[in-house]
Structures are given as C-alpha cells and as structure tokens.
Design a protein around this motif. Structure first.
Motif, PDB file in Angstrom:
ATOM      1  N   GLU A 242       0.771  -1.382   0.034  1.00 29.44           N
ATOM      2  CA  GLU A 242      -0.021   0.039  -0.028  1.00 29.44           C
ATOM      3  C   GLU A 242       1.041   1.288  -0.020  1.00 29.44           C
ATOM      4  O   GLU A 242       0.500   2.081  -0.849  1.00 29.44           O
ATOM      5  N   TRP A 243       1.812   1.247   0.553  1.00 31.36           N
ATOM      6  CA  TRP A 243       2.598   2.299   0.830  1.00 31.36           C
ATOM      7  C   TRP A 243       3.577   2.719  -0.214  1.00 31.36           C
ATOM      8  O   TRP A 243       3.834   3.770  -0.811  1.00 31.36           O
ATOM      9  N   MET A 244       3.986   1.433  -0.860  1.00 29.82           N
ATOM     10  CA  MET A 244       4.849   1.486  -2.126  1.00 29.82           C
ATOM     11  C   MET A 244       3.954   2.017  -3.166  1.00 29.82           C
ATOM     12  O   MET A 244       4.806   3.102  -4.109  1.00 29.82           O
ATOM     13  N   THR A 245       3.044   1.462  -3.494  1.00 22.94           N
ATOM     14  CA  THR A 245       2.131   2.030  -4.592  1.00 22.94           C
ATOM     15  C   THR A 245       1.463   3.508  -4.570  1.00 22.94           C
ATOM     16  O   THR A 245       1.321   4.153  -5.405  1.00 22.94           O
ATOM     17  N   ASP A 246       1.466   4.025  -3.165  1.00 19.95           N
ATOM     18  CA  ASP A 246       0.916   5.180  -3.176  1.00 19.95           C
ATOM     19  C   ASP A 246       2.000   6.074  -2.974  1.00 19.95           C
ATOM     20  O   ASP A 246       1.764   7.445  -3.172  1.00 19.95           O
ATOM     21  N   ASN A 247       3.209   5.776  -2.881  1.00 19.15           N
ATOM     22  CA  ASN A 247       4.399   6.722  -2.551  1.00 19.15           C
ATOM     23  C   ASN A 247       5.553   6.862  -3.522  1.00 19.15           C
ATOM     24  O   ASN A 247       6.324   7.650  -3.545  1.00 19.15           O
ATOM     25  N   ILE A 248       5.481   5.775  -4.280  1.00 16.30           N
ATOM     26  CA  ILE A 248       6.844   5.567  -5.178  1.00 16.30           C
ATOM     27  C   ILE A 248       6.172   5.391  -6.614  1.00 16.30           C
ATOM     28  O   ILE A 248       5.434   4.494  -6.787  1.00 16.30           O
ATOM     29  N   LYS A 249       7.016   6.222  -7.578  1.00 11.55           N
ATOM     30  CA  LYS A 249       7.045   5.725  -8.861  1.00 11.55           C
ATOM     31  C   LYS A 249       8.169   4.784  -9.396  1.00 11.55           C
ATOM     32  O   LYS A 249       9.338   5.177  -8.998  1.00 11.55           O
ATOM     33  N   TYR A 250       7.697   3.550  -9.915  1.00 11.01           N
ATOM     34  CA  TYR A 250       8.808   2.776 -10.289  1.00 11.01           C
ATOM     35  C   TYR A 250       8.263   1.938 -11.313  1.00 11.01           C
ATOM     36  O   TYR A 250       6.825   1.782 -11.592  1.00 11.01           O
TER      37      TYR A 250
END
Length: 308
Positions: A242-250
């Motif tokens: 959840e945090w990764m998809t909300d906060n990171i562009k990759y």
C-alpha cells in the motif's frame, strides 16, 4: 579569480544546504525506505544491508542516489552477493540495478520459482518421481556445510501452512513467493514459460521490516521466527505494498496496484519459498510430496544454531 572563488563559495553553500535540508527533513530516510521496500519486495530473497544508517547522495540537480550492499542468509552467515545502485530524480521515478557478485558463470537465477499452469486452474500438479539436480548436489555435500535452497509448491498454500510443514526440520524460511493473480486476474507484460511452467515477476513475503512515522528504520527480522505470528509478516506485506504504490513511482507500479487488489480480495497465498540450514536437513525436504522444483543456492561452511 575573485569571481571564481565567489562562485565556488556559492556552490559549496548551496550543495551543503541541500544535504542538510534532505537529512533534517527526513527526505533521506524516505528515499532509503523507498529503496529498501521496493527492492526487497521484488527480488527473490535479496536483503538490503540495514546495519548502518547510510546517507544517500544528493546531486546539485536534486537527484538522490545511494549504493548499498545486498546479501542472502545462508545458515547464519550474511553472504554479500552484490551491490545495489539506486537513484530517484526530482519529480521522477525510482530506478535501480544490482551488480551481482556471482562466483560462477550462468549459475544463479533472479527468479528461482516455478508457477505451474495447474495452480492457475485450481488443480494439483502431478507427481514427478524424478530426482532433481539440486538434491543430487546436496547428497554429495559433506555434513559440515549450510546452504540455501529454493522450492516451489504443488498447490497454492498459506504462509502458515508452509511454516507448519517446515517445522519438522531444522531449517529456517527466509522468504516466500507470493501469488497475486498474475496470469489469472491480469496479464503480466514480462514473463517466461516452458510448457505448463511459468517464471514470473512476483511480490516477496519477507520477514517483518518496520519504519517509523519519520521513515527511519525501527526494526527488522531475519527469519520467520516462532516469536512473531506469521500474520504479522503478512499484514506488514500488505501495508508495504500500500505504501509503495501510494508513494513511489517505479517500473511495475501499475501491476502492483492490481496485485494489491487481488491480495485484499483473496488473501495471501504463496507458491514457493527459500530456506536455509544444514545440508542434511535440507536434503530431507525431498520426502515432502508438496515440494517440487528444488534449486540449490549458495553453499557455505558450517555456521548454524539448531532451530529447535
């Protein structure tokens, strides 16, 4: 000459101010959290070195960079297997590469797990009595060694079921390959197949890693231990995605959003795991009918505390 000195002084002040700002405001810690989370959730059993508090570099153009060691747990050794290079441009996405320290040509695979088409159809993979090359190699190893072993599963299993199966042996699980609807609920852009077997990018269930509100690392675990319920590790996986998809562009974030939706709806099931332990204990796993497609990883001299 004076003008040059003035320009150099202004540049030095600007460069120092950038670093102070990034460290004082927590942007450096957030960047490191971004790197650790993204790499460990997408690489099969690779662990980013967290023993120190590394300081990332900030370029004059506000690009954040870092170089970190990556390692694997083999027995009780933490074996360095490469160096991670990551960067994030201002307003841009995270990119990274791993320079592997591989002692053998064509030896290791970045994805050691097999997803059989039967699992996608809800069927159990048929029995195959043929011994695997990994087990043949283990038989020839002397007792005073520890090793890393990967295996796939005949059916999708909960992490709890995998740990229960492994509890009969003196081994430790270090990571698991998560099935999140790939090639079933949505199609991946990149994967390889051989007949009914697929090798696909996947999320990795890792031992719990936690960050504080200011993004600083607060705790991490090396193995799935009996001291912590596996549900805690699973909940942390969902929170991390959840945090990764909300906060990171990759690269791959759109696929991870679909994976997250699948996991929220269906729960977390795995189709493979990595374990480590004494070679004689690892060899016993061939008797487990649910385990298939063994792949031998790193081998090291004895360093082990009995997991009993």
């Amino acid at each position: 000459m004076l003008a040059v000195l003035i320009l150099f002084f202004i540049y030095a002040v600007y460069y120092s101010a950038i670093h102070i700002y990034y460290y004082k405001t927590g942007l450096n810690d957030k960047f490191l959290r971004t790197v650790i989370t993204t790499v460990e959730l997408h690489e099969s059993g690779l662990i980013v070195d967290k023993r120190s508090s590394p300081l990332g570099e900030v370029t004059p153009f506000l690009t954040q960079k870092t170089k970190l060691k990556v390692y694997k747990d083999v027995g009780n050794w933490q074996v360095i297997v490469g160096e991670l290079h990551a960067q994030k441009r201002l307003g841009g996405g995270l990119t990274y590469s791993i320079e592997e320290l591989n002692p053998y040509l064509n030896r290791e695979e970045r994805n050691p797990y097999i997803l059989n088409s039967a699992l996608l159809e809800g069927r159990r993979i048929k029995d195959d009595p043929r011994p695997t090359s990994a087990m043949n190699q283990l038989e020839k190893l002397e007792d005073g060694n520890v090793a890393e072993l990967f295996f796939s599963l005949r059916t999708l299993r909960s992490p709890e079921e995998v740990l229960e199966l492994l509890s009969k042996y003196d081994v430790k699980a270090t990571s698991m390959a998560v099935f999140a609807g790939e090639l079933k609920d949505f199609k991946l852009g990149t994967y390889s197949s051989s007949g009914a077997d697929y090798m696909i990018p996947h999320l990795t269930l890792r031992p719990k890693v936690q960050f504080g509100d200011n993004h600083s690392l607060s705790l991490w675990q090396t193995f799935f231990s009996g001291d912590t319920e596996i549900t805690d590790h699973v909940k942390q996986l969902i929170a991390d995605v959840e945090w990764m998809t909300d906060n990171i562009k990759y690269n791959g974030v759109d696929e991870d959003i679909k994976r997250l939706a699948y996991l929220r709806k269906n729960g977390v099931q795995v189709y493979g795991a990595a374990v480590t332990g004494p070679v004689r204990e690892l060899e016993k796993l061939k008797e487990e009918q649910e385990l298939i497609e063994f792949r031998l990883g790193r081998i090291e001299v004895w360093n082990w505390d009995e997991n009993k």
